[in-house]
Design a protein around this motif. Structure first.
Motif: not given
Lengths: 145, 663
Positions: B437-450
């Motif tokens: 959840a954190l990566v999805w919401f807060f990292v720019d350019g991160a898609g679902v797979l990332a």
């Protein structure tokens, strides 16, 4: 579970697993491989624009033209036929005229090959194996090496 | 003269390896203890002779003795000393000599540390080692003599391929070969067990440390090779699914499977025949790797100094050993006693699942690697099987395996409780989902797979920690008790946790750099800037510079973070004068685990230069994960139970054969 059932469950699981894996492999081999052509092969083979192939040969002398920015154009030849190639990016260190290279990409409808990768190996005697074989077939090998 | 001594001792080593093969074999057949006892000393002497031969070649390199053809072809008097030494194995002949040296080294290790083994098993292991050694020594002597002389001797050498003039050459091939060839010991143990027609838990106990050691080296060799290619080739890639890479990855996959199945065999006396087969397959894949790399039958970006004619000889060796050992397996495996069965949901079951995934993954990689050869042989079409194939087939196999990893060490032997284990992993699962959840919401350019990929990495790492926590009784006991229990855990438990944690780190690095990497290709003139991942990269200009055996144009860059000068990057185009060969030296700035990677391209007409810059987020974790895996393997290796050659006498005795009295 009995001994037999245990054994069957393990074997059955393994079989199902292998079936899925081989399915994937066959699908991928059908979809994700690219064929290698020399310019002469393209006279007879039908390659659709947009179909991904690898094109190999020698960089034809006097055809390397640098365009704006990182654009570069050159021709790949097997000494009889040649194909124009467009590429944008950084060329390998050993890219030079009359060097054997392999490019990968697709044909534009106008017959220019748009490469997204250009390979020349890092050994000064190097000739990509496919290019060497292709040149041997057409009897032009001695020129290159 | 000295050079001839090197050649001569290599010939002697060959003769001795035939003795090491034939005499003890006859001894075990005839029940003649004195003949059996020849095995150990001949293995040690064979190692000494091979080492002498290697030392002589090294001396010829250090002294730049260009009357030796091999030195002339691959060295130069102006080359730095380190590269003179590493240049010994930076060519076909020398690298095969290193291969044989390491093989002889492992043979000697078996002779030294195997004194606790039943004498006939030890002798048979050395018999097989001797035969493998004889085949490769013959190969060197007949087709790849590194000691051939030139007359008259040239004044100057042709220099080593500049790409190889790097610290990577000092580490990567020796580590890789220690891994490849280390599996020969497992292979020899397997064939010896087939010759003897007996295999038991003690056998697995002897094989495990060798497997573990070879695996640690192979992991290091692959990780080192990957990092070397990453910084040296200047393309910013760390894995290309190139045939040569696959050739090293295949024995790693099956070796990892072997590592796990040997645990089942040792602890539960199950999977015996399967473990034996894996030991044979793993070394067969190592031989295949040697063949693919040395013969150049597959087009690779990494292969150096290949020779198809000599490849045929290796192919014959390959066919002989793989065919021979598999035939022996087919004939004798049925006579070996079967192991017990177990419940599918259990530690054994989890390890079988691991083996199933790893061997299937190895099979798909093998298929993809050899398919072009097959197609060319059958239809004459030349095709290439590249990254898209491997990504499509390997990743779907790897992901479920990685998801299952945290469950394995927590399941009980014989009959596990999946529900109870799931409850113990609640916290790890929760944190991993939080990471998604954190990566999805807060990292720019991160898609679902990332996001899912990073969650998977977190799951692996937290799962490894959970294993330790559960075994130490965290949450159930007082801290003092937990600490005491943690100290009391066996090293192999720490080793497992560390290796699985390292795997998680590597996955994290791979996912981050694959999905969040930023790339810019620009034509830059002095003073131009380019924005990349929050950094401003300014090109200062090209400066000529002179090295010991090269000249270079150094591209000087300064990079700024938030307007503040953060550092300098020097990226250069070198020309090695002896070979007139250009190379690209990438400029790399490390920020935490991430890297700013700059490679120079060609100069353009208007005084500019093509610059390719990447932001590689968390890229170092890929290799740090490899180091942590190596550390895990090493910790396991130091477990008292697994100390090389230290199985307890009581257990060893029943395996000792009647016709061969010990020592």
């Amino acid at each position: 579970m009995t001994r037999k059932q245990k054994r069957l469950s393990v074997i059955g699981g393994a079989m199902a697993f292998l079936a899925v894996a081989s399915g994937l492999v066959f699908y991928a081999l059908g979809q994700k491989t690219s064929y290698f052509y020399m310019p002469a092969d393209l006279q007879t083979a039908s390659v659709e624009p947009g179909q991904r192939i690898r094109l190999g040969g020698l960089v034809e002398k006097g055809t390397v033209v640098r365009g704006a920015g990182t654009e570069i154009a050159f021709a790949v030849t097997d000494q009889v036929h040649s194909v124009r190639v467009a590429y944008s990016g950084i060329l390998p260190d050993l890219f030079r005229e009359e060097q054997g290279i392999v490019t990968e990409g697709v044909f534009r409808p106008d017959g220019v090959f748009v490469a997204d990768s250009v390979l020349a190996k890092h050994d000064e005697n190097y000739m990509p194996k496919e290019v060497a074989d292709g040149l041997k077939e057409t009897g032009l090998w001695q020129h290159a090496q | 003269m000295i050079v001839e001594i090197g050649h001569f001792s290599l010939v002697l080593a060959f003769a001795l390896s035939l003795v090491q093969f034939a005499v003890p074999l006859a001894g075990t057949r005839m029940g003649e203890a004195r003949l059996v006892a020849v095995a150990g000393p001949s293995a040690v002497a064979g190692f000494a002779l091979t080492a002498l031969s290697f030392a002589v070649l090294t001396a010829a390199y250090v002294q730049s003795d260009f009357s030796v053809a091999n030195v002339w072809e691959n060295s130069h008097s102006a080359k730095p000393l380190l590269y003179k030494v590493t240049g010994v194995w930076g060519n076909h002949e020398g690298s095969m000599l290193l291969w044989v040296l390491i093989l002889a080294f492992f043979g000697a290790l078996v002779a030294w540390f195997g004194t606790n083994l039943p004498a006939s098993l030890r002798a048979n292991v050395l018999v097989v080692q001797g035969l493998v050694g004889a085949a490769f020594l013959l190969f060197i002597l007949a087709t790849s003599n590194p000691f051939a002389r030139l007359d008259p001797a040239p004044l100057e050498g042709r220099d080593l391929n500049p790409i190889l003039q790097d610290i990577g050459l000092a580490l990567h091939p020796p580590l890789l070969y220690l891994g490849y060839v280390g599996f020969s010991v497992c292979f020899s143990f397997a064939v010896a067990a087939l010759i003897e027609g007996r295999i038991d838990a003690a056998w697995a106990r002897w094989v495990r440390p060798w497997t573990l050691a070879a695996w640690v080296f192979l992991t290091g060799g692959i990780a080192m090779g990957s990092y070397w290619a990453y910084y040296e080739l200047g393309w910013g890639g760390w894995w290309f699914w190139d045939p040569v890479e696959n050739a090293s990855f295949l024995p790693w996959l099956s070796g990892t499977a072997l590592l796990h199945s040997a645990i089942v065999m040792e602890k539960r006396s199950a999977l015996k025949i399967w473990t034996l087969l894996l030991a044979i397959l793993t070394f067969s894949l190592s031989l295949l790797g040697t063949f693919l790399v040395r013969s150049g039958v597959l087009t690779s970006v990494h292969a150096f100094a290949t020779d198809p004619a000599r490849g045929l000889f290796i192919l014959l060796i390959l066919v002989f050993f793989i065919g021979g050992s598999l035939s022996l397996f087919a004939l004798r495996a049925s006579t070996l006693s079967q192991g017990g069965l177990f419940h599918p949901v259990s530690r054994e079951g989890a390890l079988v699942l691991n083996n199933l995934f790893l061997t299937t993954a190895a099979a798909t990689v093998l298929t993809g690697t050899l398919y072009p050869l097959l197609v060319e042989a059958v239809t004459g079409d030349k095709i290439s099987v590249g990254a898209p194939f491997f990504n499509l087939t390997f990743i779907p196999l790897a992901v479920p395996l990685l998801l299952a990893v945290p469950f394995g060490p927590l399941l009980a032997w014989k009959r596990g409780d999946l529900w109870a284990v799931s409850q113990r992993l609640h916290a790890a699962l929760g944190c991993a989902l939080l990471a998604v959840a954190l990566v999805w919401f807060f990292v720019d350019g991160a898609g679902v797979l990332a996001a899912l990929g990073i969650g998977l990495a977190a799951w692996l790492m937290l799962g490894a920690l959970t294993d330790l926590a559960v075994k130490a009784g965290v949450g159930k006991e007082r801290p003092a008790v937990v600490w005491r229990r943690l100290k009391g855990l066996s090293r192999s438990i720490f080793g497992t946790a560390a290796a699985h944690f390292g795997l998680g780190l590597s996955v994290l690095g791979i996912v981050a750099v694959t999905s969040l990497e930023v790339e810019r290709i620009e034509v830059m003139r002095p003073g131009d800037t380019v924005e990349i991942a929050g950094y401003t990269l300014r090109f200062e200009g090209l400066v000529p510079h002179r090295g010991p055996n090269f000249t270079e144009e150094q591209g000087r860059f300064t990079y700024f973070s938030g307007g503040v000068r953060a550092g300098e990057i020097v990226s250069s185009k070198r020309l090695y004068t002896a070979r007139q060969m250009p190379t690209t030296e990438a400029g790399i700035a490390t920020r935490g685990f991430s890297q700013l990677y700059v490679a120079l391209g060609d100069a353009t007409a208007n005084d500019g230069v093509v610059v390719r810059a990447w932001w590689k987020p968390q890229v170092l974790l890929i290799w740090i994960g490899g180091l942590v895996m190596m550390a895990g393997g090493t910790i396991s290796l130091l477990d008292r139970r697994l100390r090389v050659g230290a199985p307890s006498r009581r257990r060893a005795r029943p395996a000792r054969s009647a016709e061969a009295p010990a020592e």
